[in-house]
Design an enzyme around this catalytic site. Structure first.
Site, PDB file in Angstrom:
ATOM      1  N   LYS A 285       1.884  -6.772 -10.406  1.00  0.00           N
ATOM      2  CA  LYS A 285       2.046  -5.357 -10.085  1.00  0.00           C
ATOM      3  C   LYS A 285       3.509  -5.033  -9.791  1.00  0.00           C
ATOM      4  CE  LYS A 285      -0.115  -1.984  -6.935  1.00  0.00           C
ATOM      5  NZ  LYS A 285      -1.117  -1.852  -5.858  1.00  0.00           N
TER       6      LYS A 285
ATOM      7  N   SER B 181      -4.156   1.644  -6.762  1.00  0.00           N
ATOM      8  CA  SER B 181      -2.807   1.721  -7.287  1.00  0.00           C
ATOM      9  C   SER B 181      -2.457   0.587  -8.261  1.00  0.00           C
ATOM     10  CB  SER B 181      -1.794   1.717  -6.134  1.00  0.00           C
ATOM     11  OG  SER B 181      -1.886   0.545  -5.349  1.00  0.00           O
ATOM     12  N   SER B 182      -3.324  -0.420  -8.376  1.00  0.00           N
ATOM     13  CA  SER B 182      -3.069  -1.506  -9.336  1.00  0.00           C
ATOM     14  C   SER B 182      -3.596  -1.124 -10.720  1.00  0.00           C
ATOM     15  CB  SER B 182      -3.723  -2.811  -8.852  1.00  0.00           C
ATOM     16  OG  SER B 182      -3.359  -3.112  -7.533  1.00  0.00           O
TER      17      SER B 182
ATOM     18  N   ILE C 193      -4.848  -1.673  -0.188  1.00  0.00           N
ATOM     19  CA  ILE C 193      -4.847  -1.197   1.193  1.00  0.00           C
ATOM     20  C   ILE C 193      -5.880  -0.090   1.418  1.00  0.00           C
ATOM     21  CG2 ILE C 193      -3.089   0.597   0.950  1.00  0.00           C
ATOM     22  CD1 ILE C 193      -1.964  -0.414   3.663  1.00  0.00           C
ATOM     23  N   GLY C 194      -6.548   0.336   0.354  1.00  0.00           N
ATOM     24  CA  GLY C 194      -7.613   1.320   0.491  1.00  0.00           C
ATOM     25  C   GLY C 194      -8.614   1.201  -0.653  1.00  0.00           C
ATOM     26  N   GLY C 195      -8.375   0.183  -1.504  1.00  0.00           N
ATOM     27  CA  GLY C 195      -9.211  -0.013  -2.683  1.00  0.00           C
ATOM     28  C   GLY C 195      -8.387  -0.272  -3.931  1.00  0.00           C
ATOM     29  N   SER C 196      -7.097  -0.550  -3.777  1.00  0.00           N
ATOM     30  CA  SER C 196      -6.173  -0.565  -4.913  1.00  0.00           C
ATOM     31  C   SER C 196      -6.352  -1.719  -5.886  1.00  0.00           C
ATOM     32  CB  SER C 196      -4.723  -0.557  -4.410  1.00  0.00           C
ATOM     33  OG  SER C 196      -4.447   0.646  -3.757  1.00  0.00           O
TER      34      SER C 196
END
Length: 566
Positions: free
Chosen positions: A134, A209-210, A230-233
């Site tokens: 990433k 985000s990934s 950090i939230g589902g990334s």
């Protein structure tokens, strides 16, 4: 008066010129970054073409179809060469990024790493395996941009610990993948490198985000990738793209330093976690086994020296599984709840014990714990990262919300509360004491959750994950829809995603009747976001207690096996 007027006019003109020059400077920076990216792509395409001319008989499709374990075996025994595998994946990555815009940059040093691994005395567990990483994971000599203009000036001075360990295990990092601006979005778009598309349907997002990782692996351009969560990334791109992804307990793997501490800081109560993404669970397990080695523990003494427990992963003992198909906060589309019900039945038929489980107080967790962690200062630190830059259109609604004065936010929350079920004033911490209390509340909630888990004597939990893939542009408007994944970041539990099915015509028909919780504007927006997804992946989420990644993976493997048999 005339002199004052002239001074005023000249000041205004100077301000206009200054703003124009600033914008022009920003545009030049972004254009230069894109030009550098495009030149790197051309150079890599030329290198691949030269290789194809030298070795025209490579069976590309056969190599790309090999699972990671089989590919590793052939590389170890020498029936496949690392060079052939690397150039095969480089060629495929070029094809995938042309279609989806998933790559931020190729890593030309991959050819140097290829030479180095062939001189190593011992072959590591990932010998010869091309690995994508990433954007924000530091690689020496390359930018870590987070999609922000302010990060375009300073290349990294050294590899992150994780990249160093990958290389020592024989892996070849070959590409860095695209991310949403500031990483705080589960779409995948930024004003520098643009929108990444889902390779399964170009109208859809790959998640974030990934998201660049998700698109590249799902398109076949990488066999193993490293994301962050950090939230589902990790889990959301895995859900949207039909991949397996694991968010470990934070600090089980080294959390890389970020290019600018002000860009994406790591709040102590809800920390980042790095984890693998791949096409199957065995690949995730092999990656974790390779990374959890003495090199990792020596390079970073803050990582607990806990090697991968193969015995736990390979166990076949029946599990006691807690389950739920909704957290009661943001009801997910019918197909995602169907996935949980079908998996529950399959697990029961396979001899596992299934126990109903209800996570406590999700509204409180989402508003008072998760969002307050990131907006404790009212979002000022996050807004600062956009200073002197351009805000991506997919983030504008969130940015504009943060820019509303505190009193305005309170009034808006009161006005909208009757109309929107999940609207809430995002709390801020107005003193150090209040921040300490916030940290204590997170620890208290973790204790409460674990107590309920222990009371039911659970080994693992089966639950839904957000999906199917959103149409591009919707994620930034539906931040609160990530409650299903966010919970396990707050708890710091290992959690993984496994695809088990696809969206059917029946699911699409049932979606027409979906009303969510209150049939409010957010429910209707979610309905629009996931419409038109027939044939796209449907996944479930598997969870274990902290530091039990091997058990989480073992459960994921069981779910994967049962879904494939079905």
């Amino acid at each position: 008066p005339s002199a004052a007027l002239a001074l005023l006019c000249s000041s205004a003109a100077a301000m206009v010129v200054w703003k124009w020059l600033s914008k022009r400077q920003i545009q030049k920076k972004m254009e230069e970054a894109r030009r550098t990216r495009d030149e790197g792509v051309k150079k890599m395409a030329k290198a691949v073409q030269q290789f194809r001319e030298q070795v025209p008989s490579v069976q590309t499709d056969a190599i790309l179809s090999l699972p990671l374990l089989e590919l590793t075996k052939r590389l170890q025994e020498g029936s496949l060469s690392p060079k052939i595998v690397l150039y095969t994946y480089l060629e495929k990555a070029l094809e995938v990024t042309q279609q989806t815009n998933c790559l931020r940059h190729f890593i030309p040093e991959c050819e140097e790493q290829l030479q180095e691994i062939q001189q190593q005395k011992e072959k590591g567990l990932l010998y010869g395996i091309p690995v994508s990483i990433k954007d924000h994971i530091s690689h020496k000599g390359h930018l870590s941009t987070c999609g922000l203009v302010q990060c375009l000036d300073t290349p990294m001075q050294e590899d992150s610990v994780l990249v160093k360990v990958l290389k020592r295990q024989g892996a070849i990092p070959f590409a860095m993948t695209n991310v949403p601006q500031s990483l705080f979005n589960y779409d995948c778009s930024n004003p520098i490198f643009g929108q990444t598309l889902n390779p399964l349907n170009h109208q859809k997002s790959p998640g974030g985000s990934s998201g660049g990782e998700g698109a590249l692996i799902a398109g076949g351009g990488s066999i193993l990738g490293i994301g962050s969560d950090i939230g589902g990334s990790i889990r959301l791109p895995s859900s949207f793209c039909g991949l397996c992804g694991l968010k470990p307990t934070a600090k089980r793997l080294r959390c890389t330093h970020l290019p600018n501490a002000d860009v994406c800081s790591c709040p102590t109560p809800v920390p980042w976690a790095l984890g693998p993404m791949a096409r199957d669970v065995d690949s995730l397990a092999l990656c974790m086994k390779a990374l959890l080695c003495q090199d990792m523990f020596q390079l970073d003494p803050t990582v607990p020296p806990i090697p991968f427990d193969e015995e736990v992963y390979s166990s076949s003992a029946p599990l006691r599984v807690g389950y739920y198909d909704t957290d009661g906060y943001f009801p997910l589309p019918p197909c995602m709840r169907r996935a949980v019900r079908e998996t529950r039945r399959a697990l029961q038929a396979a001899g596992h014990q299934l126990v109903p489980f209800s996570p406590p107080r999700i509204h409180y967790v989402m508003t008072d714990l998760f969002l307050k962690t990131f907006f404790a200062d009212g979002g000022r630190a996050w807004l600062d990262v956009f200073t002197g830059g351009v805000v991506d259109p997919n983030l504008k609604s969130q940015v504009n919300c943060c820019r509303i004065p505190r009193l305005g936010k309170k009034l808006l929350a009161l006005i909208l509360k009757p109309l929107l079920k999940n609207v809430a004033m995002i709390s801020t911490c107005r003193s150090v004491k209040e921040m300490w209390n916030h940290h204590h509340q997170i620890e208290a909630y973790r204790t409460e959750f674990i107590a309920r888990w222990r009371e039911l004597r659970l080994d693992v939990v089966l639950c839904p994950v957000l999906g199917p893939a959103f149409t591009t542009g919707y994620a930034g408007k539906l931040l609160t829809a990530i409650s299903s994944t966010m919970l396990y970041n707050v708890l710091n539990f290992p959690a993984g995603v496994v695809p088990i099915s696809t969206v059917t015509e029946a699911d699409e028909e049932e979606l027409k009747l979906y009303q969510g919780c209150c049939d409010d504007p957010w429910d209707r927006m979610l309905k629009q976001a996931v419409a038109g997804a027939v044939g796209l992946p449907v996944a479930v989420q598997c969870v274990a207690l902290p530091w039990q990644e091997e058990l989480c993976l073992r459960f994921m493997k069981e779910v994967e096996t049962l879904s494939r048999e079905k």
